[in-house]
Enzyme design. Structure first.
Site, PDB file in Angstrom:
ATOM      1  N   HIS A  37     -17.370 141.787 -18.543  1.00  0.00           N
ATOM      2  CA  HIS A  37     -17.514 143.000 -17.728  1.00  0.00           C
ATOM      3  C   HIS A  37     -18.775 142.923 -16.859  1.00  0.00           C
ATOM      4  CE1 HIS A  37     -15.224 144.798 -21.256  1.00  0.00           C
ATOM      5  NE2 HIS A  37     -14.456 145.121 -20.234  1.00  0.00           N
ATOM      6  N   GLY A  85     -10.866 141.354 -13.457  1.00  0.00           N
ATOM      7  CA  GLY A  85     -11.070 140.009 -14.015  1.00  0.00           C
ATOM      8  C   GLY A  85      -9.792 139.181 -13.976  1.00  0.00           C
ATOM      9  N   ASP A  90      -7.158 139.027 -17.060  1.00  0.00           N
ATOM     10  CA  ASP A  90      -5.900 139.789 -17.057  1.00  0.00           C
ATOM     11  C   ASP A  90      -5.138 139.420 -15.782  1.00  0.00           C
ATOM     12  OD1 ASP A  90      -6.315 141.530 -19.461  1.00  0.00           O
ATOM     13  OD2 ASP A  90      -8.075 142.096 -18.314  1.00  0.00           O
ATOM     14  N   MET A 107     -13.704 135.865 -23.043  1.00  0.00           N
ATOM     15  CA  MET A 107     -14.311 137.089 -23.578  1.00  0.00           C
ATOM     16  C   MET A 107     -13.344 138.255 -23.459  1.00  0.00           C
ATOM     17  SD  MET A 107     -18.278 137.010 -22.917  1.00  0.00           S
ATOM     18  CE  MET A 107     -19.197 135.516 -23.245  1.00  0.00           C
ATOM     19  N   SER A 108     -13.273 139.053 -24.519  1.00  0.00           N
ATOM     20  CA  SER A 108     -12.375 140.200 -24.556  1.00  0.00           C
ATOM     21  C   SER A 108     -12.896 141.171 -25.608  1.00  0.00           C
ATOM     22  CB  SER A 108     -10.969 139.742 -24.969  1.00  0.00           C
ATOM     23  OG  SER A 108     -10.203 140.832 -25.427  1.00  0.00           O
ATOM     24  N   ARG A 166     -11.159 142.765 -27.508  1.00  0.00           N
ATOM     25  CA  ARG A 166     -10.293 142.607 -28.703  1.00  0.00           C
ATOM     26  C   ARG A 166     -10.740 141.455 -29.598  1.00  0.00           C
ATOM     27  NH1 ARG A 166      -5.982 144.741 -25.114  1.00  0.00           N
ATOM     28  NH2 ARG A 166      -5.316 146.680 -26.085  1.00  0.00           N
TER      29      ARG A 166
HETATM   30  O1  PAF Z   1      -8.578 145.858 -17.642  1.00  0.00           O
HETATM   31  C1  PAF Z   1      -8.828 146.937 -18.212  1.00  0.00           C
HETATM   32  O2  PAF Z   1      -9.814 147.094 -18.911  1.00  0.00           O
HETATM   33  C2  PAF Z   1      -7.867 148.107 -18.035  1.00  0.00           C
HETATM   34  O3  PAF Z   1      -6.556 147.676 -17.996  1.00  0.00           O
HETATM   35  C3  PAF Z   1      -8.196 148.985 -16.808  1.00  0.00           C
HETATM   36  C4  PAF Z   1      -8.047 148.196 -15.520  1.00  0.00           C
HETATM   37  C5  PAF Z   1      -9.616 149.495 -16.916  1.00  0.00           C
HETATM   38  C6  PAF Z   1      -7.256 150.168 -16.751  1.00  0.00           C
HETATM   39  O4  PAF Z   1      -7.377 150.985 -17.861  1.00  0.00           O
END
Ligand code: PAF
Length: 292
Positions: free
Chosen positions: A37, A147, A150, A184-185, A187
């Site tokens: 992030h 990112g 995804d 990185m995630s 989860r």
């Molecule tokens: O990638 C994410 O964290 C989510 O899918 C997002 C784009 C914030 C939408 O909730």
């Protein structure tokens, strides 16, 4: 740094900045921030005067039985990290603010949202596109950063922005990986020690595919089998899918022509992780995965 909770205040802030010709960069997130992030925030800052990040765990993108309730949350920690990154605004709305009881409208990107992750998560992308469209209307940014981790989400958001004429430039930022290659995630936090170790196989499997392409192997079936075999070596893994698709359409690829996306989703215990790499089309370079 401001924390804004209400839609009205968020709109007012953006309007005031736009009046002063400030370029607003936006990073939508579900919080529990990690280095991935932070790289999106840094990318947004490169392209804007002011940065807004949203933190909202969006119920509409979780199906019943998925991890909405367990999804990790730590606003205080997120706030500190945002302050360190010189974020200007955290938009942190409540669920009641974002979804009225009578909410009935959804944004659906047809076809694209049924492929890859959409096969096992049939309502996921309609939740994503709906919340992102709402956030775009509230924050009213000039640019927004997502990112590459995804990958399907990135393709879908770009399609939505084009199809619905949002006047927002979308920037896709590279995947940030741990030292052993795990993407990185938020989860990753669910993984126990053993699962965490085994999860590094995802990157290794993608690297093995990369090696095949570099050896000029263009048999997508063989390459998929190779990825699958590498992953299956780890006993905690259960494959949801491994697919090689055109990176733009997510449909059948034309090896050697346009970019191809190798995408996978794999469970380790109960945790479903995704990862991907892009195989560049003719004459293009492999991405190093390192931020430009
Ligand atoms: O990638 C994410 O964290 C989510 O899918 C997002 C784009 C914030 C939408 O909730």
């Amino acid at each position: 740094m401001k924390v804004i909770n209400s839609i009205k205040d968020m709109r007012a802030w953006s309007k005031a900045q736009r009046r002063q010709d400030k370029i607003i960069g936006f990073v939508p997130t579900m919080g529990f921030l990690h280095e991935g992030h932070l790289s999106l925030i840094r990318k947004a800052k490169e392209h804007s005067d002011l940065t807004v990040i949203s933190i909202f765990v969006n119920p509409a993108q979780f199906a019943p039985g998925e991890d909405l309730d367990q999804y990790p949350r730590d606003f205080e920690r997120d706030e500190k990290l945002c302050a360190q990154e010189d974020v200007n605004v955290i938009f942190y709305p409540s669920n009641d603010n974002m979804y009225l009881d009578k909410h009935k409208t959804y944004v659906i990107t047809e076809e694209l949202s049924k492929k890859l992750c959409g096969k096992s998560r049939s309502t996921h992308f309609r939740g994503v596109t709906t919340i992102v469209a709402k956030l775009f209307n509230i924050v009213n940014p000039h640019i927004a950063v997502f990112g590459q981790k995804d990958a399907q989400q990135a393709v879908i958001i770009q399609r939505m922005v084009t199809d619905l004429n949002f006047d927002i430039q979308i920037i896709i930022s590279p995947i940030i990986r741990e030292a052993d290659g795990l993407a990185m995630s938020s989860r990753n936090k669910y993984l126990n020690e053993n699962e965490r170790k085994q999860a590094a196989v995802l990157y290794r499997s993608l690297q093995s595919a990369k090696t095949e392409f570099e050896k000029d192997n263009r048999s997508l079936l063989e390459i998929k089998d190779k990825i699958t075999a590498v992953i299956k070596n780890e006993p905690a893994s259960r494959i949801d899918y491994v697919e090689i698709v055109d990176a733009q359409t997510l449909g059948s690829p034309d090896p050697g022509e346009g970019d191809m996306l190798i995408a996978l989703a794999v469970f380790f215990g109960k945790t479903r992780l995704i990862d991907n790499i892009i195989v560049p089309g003719k004459g293009e370079e492999w991405s190093t995965g390192v931020l430009e």
